[in-house]
Design an enzyme around this catalytic site. Sequence first.
Site, PDB file in Angstrom:
ATOM      1  N   GLU A 211      25.917  44.472  46.174  1.00 41.88           N
ATOM      2  CA  GLU A 211      25.957  43.265  46.985  1.00 41.88           C
ATOM      3  C   GLU A 211      27.231  43.254  47.819  1.00 41.88           C
ATOM      4  OE1 GLU A 211      23.638  40.368  43.765  1.00 41.88           O
ATOM      5  OE2 GLU A 211      25.770  40.062  44.199  1.00 41.88           O
ATOM      6  N   LYS A 213      30.668  42.039  49.041  1.00 46.01           N
ATOM      7  CA  LYS A 213      31.751  41.246  48.449  1.00 46.01           C
ATOM      8  C   LYS A 213      32.355  40.391  49.552  1.00 46.01           C
ATOM      9  CE  LYS A 213      35.882  41.162  45.659  1.00 46.01           C
ATOM     10  NZ  LYS A 213      36.262  39.896  46.327  1.00 46.01           N
ATOM     11  N   ARG A 218      34.802  30.968  45.664  1.00 49.91           N
ATOM     12  CA  ARG A 218      33.759  30.985  44.632  1.00 49.91           C
ATOM     13  C   ARG A 218      33.329  29.554  44.320  1.00 49.91           C
ATOM     14  NH1 ARG A 218      33.139  35.043  40.490  1.00 49.91           N
ATOM     15  NH2 ARG A 218      31.158  34.658  39.412  1.00 49.91           N
ATOM     16  N   ARG A 233      36.008  28.200  41.265  1.00 53.65           N
ATOM     17  CA  ARG A 233      36.165  29.240  40.250  1.00 53.65           C
ATOM     18  C   ARG A 233      37.017  28.751  39.081  1.00 53.65           C
ATOM     19  NH1 ARG A 233      38.680  35.387  40.562  1.00 53.65           N
ATOM     20  NH2 ARG A 233      39.614  35.302  38.518  1.00 53.65           N
ATOM     21  N   GLU A 262      29.345  31.981  46.859  1.00 54.56           N
ATOM     22  CA  GLU A 262      30.573  31.872  47.650  1.00 54.56           C
ATOM     23  C   GLU A 262      30.343  30.913  48.811  1.00 54.56           C
ATOM     24  OE1 GLU A 262      33.568  33.985  47.788  1.00 54.56           O
ATOM     25  OE2 GLU A 262      33.138  35.028  45.918  1.00 54.56           O
ATOM     26  N   PHE A 302      24.569  34.440  44.708  1.00 54.68           N
ATOM     27  CA  PHE A 302      24.207  35.755  44.181  1.00 54.68           C
ATOM     28  C   PHE A 302      23.705  35.716  42.743  1.00 54.68           C
ATOM     29  CE2 PHE A 302      28.911  35.321  44.121  1.00 54.68           C
ATOM     30  CZ  PHE A 302      29.107  35.214  42.754  1.00 54.68           C
ATOM     31  N   ARG A 374      33.742  42.202  32.117  1.00 54.61           N
ATOM     32  CA  ARG A 374      33.141  42.987  31.050  1.00 54.61           C
ATOM     33  C   ARG A 374      32.940  44.411  31.553  1.00 54.61           C
ATOM     34  NH1 ARG A 374      33.931  38.925  28.603  1.00 54.61           N
ATOM     35  NH2 ARG A 374      35.134  40.432  27.423  1.00 54.61           N
ATOM     36  N   LYS A 380      33.890  46.005  41.538  1.00 53.57           N
ATOM     37  CA  LYS A 380      34.123  45.706  42.949  1.00 53.57           C
ATOM     38  C   LYS A 380      34.790  46.889  43.631  1.00 53.57           C
ATOM     39  CE  LYS A 380      38.353  43.166  41.750  1.00 53.57           C
ATOM     40  NZ  LYS A 380      39.023  41.851  41.747  1.00 53.57           N
TER      41      LYS A 380
END
Length: 533
Positions: A211, A213, A218, A233, A262, A302, A374, A380
């Site tokens: 996807e 970035k 956020r 965020r 976003e 997303f 994780r 990214k």
Amino acid sequence: MLVSDLVATSERVAALSRRVEKIGALAALLRRFSPAEVQIGVDWLTGRLRQGRLGLGPSVFAEARRASPSVAQPALTLGDADAVFTEIARASGPGAGGERRAALAGLFARATDLERDFFARLLAGELRQERLEPVMVDAVARAARVPPASLRRAVMLAGDAAEVVKAALLEGALGLQRFSLQLLRPVQPMLAQSADDVVTALSELRAMALEWKLDGVRVQAHKAGDEVRVFSRGLGPVTKAVPEIVEIVRALPVRSVVLDGEALAFRPDGAPHPFQVTMRRFGRAHDAAALRAELPLRALFFDVLHLDGEDLLDRPGSERTAALRQVLDRSLRVPRIELPTAAEAEAFFADALAHGHEGVIAKSLAAPYEAGRRRGTWLKVKRARTLDLVVLAAEWGTGRRRGLLSNLHIGARDPAAGGFVLLGKTFKGMNDEVLAWQTQRLLELEIGRDADTVYVRPEIVVEVAFDGLQSSPRYPGGVALRSARVKRYRPDKPAGEISTMDEVRAIHAGALAGEAAEKGQAEGGGEELEDDG
């Protein structure tokens, strides 16, 4: 609990290299917290204050140190210090600055040298614990005798880590069972780790999607019937700042939904505004209607975490994406491709950059939605920007970096005025070998020092990677680096050939050129804003 006990554990944990030892030391401390001390202690250990930023800088800390000698025998409790921080946070109106300084001086008068150092780093946002939060989760799990996975999930769903930690320590596994996804209450977001390039990401994740970035803000949007709330965020409420996003989500043909995405502002030519420009919509005080007309926002989502009464957190990414497509039109979704070849991945990355975005995020198709970073889930990949800069000073490290010069002050050359201009600080990108070498070399170049910092002759050149530039009245050139990290030292390059302030300003001006063209003779001046990460 005495502050000195927490400080001693903090220093010990920072000095330990083995994760299991860090967990053991923290777990032993956590078991000693009273219910009232849980949030204070956990926040401090992870470098945060529940009161938020207090607006105190190095000069205020130095003034507080000079005002009175430190004490030899520790007596301050966590509650004592927390009450002072609350007093500082509440100070407002005429004379507030003096009230804050007096309160801090009073606290420092009751503190030992080690406690003073700890408070100064905590208040300045410089208390670095080598990404302690994941370790803290495991430490709490050990102290409370609950499964770490159960604790992580509860923290994600509750948003308030202190509330979960208190429940775990006082009630054990039974206390964690009451935490679930609740509409209109934010969920801690899933984050991405970094990868060097798309080919590396492809090899690590294998079955993945890519996807774009986006360099936006956020947002997490919740709908329950006709009520819509939007969170940042950091889980703060931003509903009033984004009326167009509220309208879009309210109009969706669903009873309930939680969306992750976003918010961005776009220029007339379709390119995204820089992050700082978008952030103007999220200032502390603003007229949302006027700002909406001046700087309209678009939301691109997303992920979907809940849909019409069903929680989707545990569903694999591929299924959540399928649900997202059912709810949102393509114009409201982040561009995405699935199972790309290496060539397709490179082309998709190039396309994202060509459209003015930061890069791409690679996402495992099998991964559930889990808070934090994780391994093996999201990666990214961003375009690296670099400047060759000179080291102007360095701060002594703490914890395992104690005795080493760690946090570099870096600057660019200013041919017009002569000399060099500070652009930022960084402690990232240096291994133990580099730290040892640079400490020895910088001490050879020392021209002065204060309690925490060694100032040096501007001779050592470093290649610095960074994510962007932001306007900043705190720096002499009015511009500061975002997310700077050392790539390598440049012994081949003299300081007289490094990047200039003209180059730096050109990069910054280029990023803001679209806004200037659009607003023409409009009134300028923006406040200093920070990337929410």
